[in-house]
Design a protein around this motif. Structure first.
Motif, PDB file in Angstrom:
ATOM      1  N   GLU A  73      13.471 -77.661  11.952  1.00 18.48           N
ATOM      2  CA  GLU A  73      13.071 -78.504  10.825  1.00 18.48           C
ATOM      3  C   GLU A  73      12.804 -79.945  11.244  1.00 18.48           C
ATOM      4  O   GLU A  73      13.268 -80.416  12.288  1.00 18.48           O
ATOM      5  CB  GLU A  73      14.170 -78.489   9.758  1.00 18.48           C
ATOM      6  N   ALA A  80      17.404 -82.345   5.874  1.00 19.44           N
ATOM      7  CA  ALA A  80      17.092 -80.974   6.304  1.00 19.44           C
ATOM      8  C   ALA A  80      18.248 -80.035   5.959  1.00 19.44           C
ATOM      9  O   ALA A  80      19.403 -80.453   5.846  1.00 19.44           O
ATOM     10  CB  ALA A  80      16.833 -80.955   7.801  1.00 19.44           C
ATOM     11  N   PRO A 113      12.397 -83.129   1.807  1.00 21.20           N
ATOM     12  CA  PRO A 113      11.182 -82.992   2.626  1.00 21.20           C
ATOM     13  C   PRO A 113       9.906 -83.339   1.872  1.00 21.20           C
ATOM     14  O   PRO A 113       9.016 -84.001   2.421  1.00 21.20           O
ATOM     15  CB  PRO A 113      11.210 -81.518   3.044  1.00 21.20           C
ATOM     16  N   ALA A 157       5.414 -77.287   6.976  1.00 21.32           N
ATOM     17  CA  ALA A 157       6.089 -77.971   5.871  1.00 21.32           C
ATOM     18  C   ALA A 157       5.168 -78.105   4.663  1.00 21.32           C
ATOM     19  O   ALA A 157       5.602 -77.967   3.511  1.00 21.32           O
ATOM     20  CB  ALA A 157       6.575 -79.343   6.330  1.00 21.32           C
TER      21      ALA A 157
END
Length: 233
Positions: A64, A90, A114, A145
């Motif tokens: 991540e 994260a 995020p 993402a």
């Protein structure tokens, strides 16, 4: 070569139109629409954004993003007032990356979700050419993402300092040893100062400075045409 460039541009614009229709987030839709219109000409007149990510590992399928850093370049100059670094909350622990990036799980717990980090990044990147060092890694993480956030993997029109330097050396038949193209080592070879920390923002600025140094060596008399070095991912 000109014909190949026209075909590449047509395919890029068609891809952008398709992605913009499918995108679920307005900020990313606006970025994609601007990406379709982006005209990257010479280094001194192309708006750019140098970006870097800090990650929990190197596998975009399971690791991540834990920090995003960027700085903007206008007229070939770094706009230091544009510098941003965002910590990302994260799901995973920073693990081994804590030793390298000096980030703690407790710091990331107070970071942004995020999607908020992506919103800020792509708002800043609208209408700009990207600069990365080893672009494939960062772009793979950002596209994954964005799929989770907006349903699409956006395009990136970019310059990769690692690939530009590799091409320059191959044309001059210079040897490339293991580790020669690392960001810190390249900066030393271009007589740039070394930064003690290696956070996302520091590395983004370091990459922008490296590109400036490479450009000055490639063309010392006028603004370098960057079309031959551009990649679209």
């Amino acid at each position: 070569m000109r014909g190949a460039g026209l075909v590449r541009g047509w395919r890029h614009r068609r891809r952008c139109r398709r992605l913009a229709r499918a995108c679920r987030q307005d900020i990313l839709t606006g970025y994609i629409a601007a990406c379709a219109r982006l005209h990257a000409d010479a280094f001194d007149n192309t708006p750019m954004i140098a970006a870097d990510l800090e990650l929990t590992g190197l596998d975009p399928r399971r690791d991540e993003i834990v920090a995003i850093g960027w700085t903007l370049l206008d007229r070939g100059r770094i706009a230091l007032g544009s510098n941003r670094q965002l910590l990302i909350n994260a799901d995973a622990s920073v693990g081994r990356s804590a030793t390298i990036h000096e980030l703690l799980d407790s710091e990331l717990a107070a970071g942004l979700p995020p999607q908020a980090g992506l919103e800020a990044l792509f708002r800043a990147a609208k209408g700009r050419c990207w600069i990365f060092h080893h672009a494939a890694l960062d772009v793979a993480f950002l596209q994954r993402a964005c799929r989770a956030w907006a349903g699409v993997a956006p395009p990136f029109v970019l310059l990769d300092t690692l690939q530009i330097e590799l091409t320059r050396r191959r044309r001059r038949e210079l040897p490339v040893k293991n580790g020669d193209l690392q960001l810190g080592r390249l900066r030393s070879q271009y007589h740039l100062p070394q930064y003690r920390s290696h956070g996302a923002l520091t590395d983004a600025v370091a990459t922008a400075e490296l590109l400036q140094a490479i450009v000055s060596r490639l063309d010392t008399e006028k603004s370098l045409p960057i079309g031959r070095y551009l990649k679209i991912l």
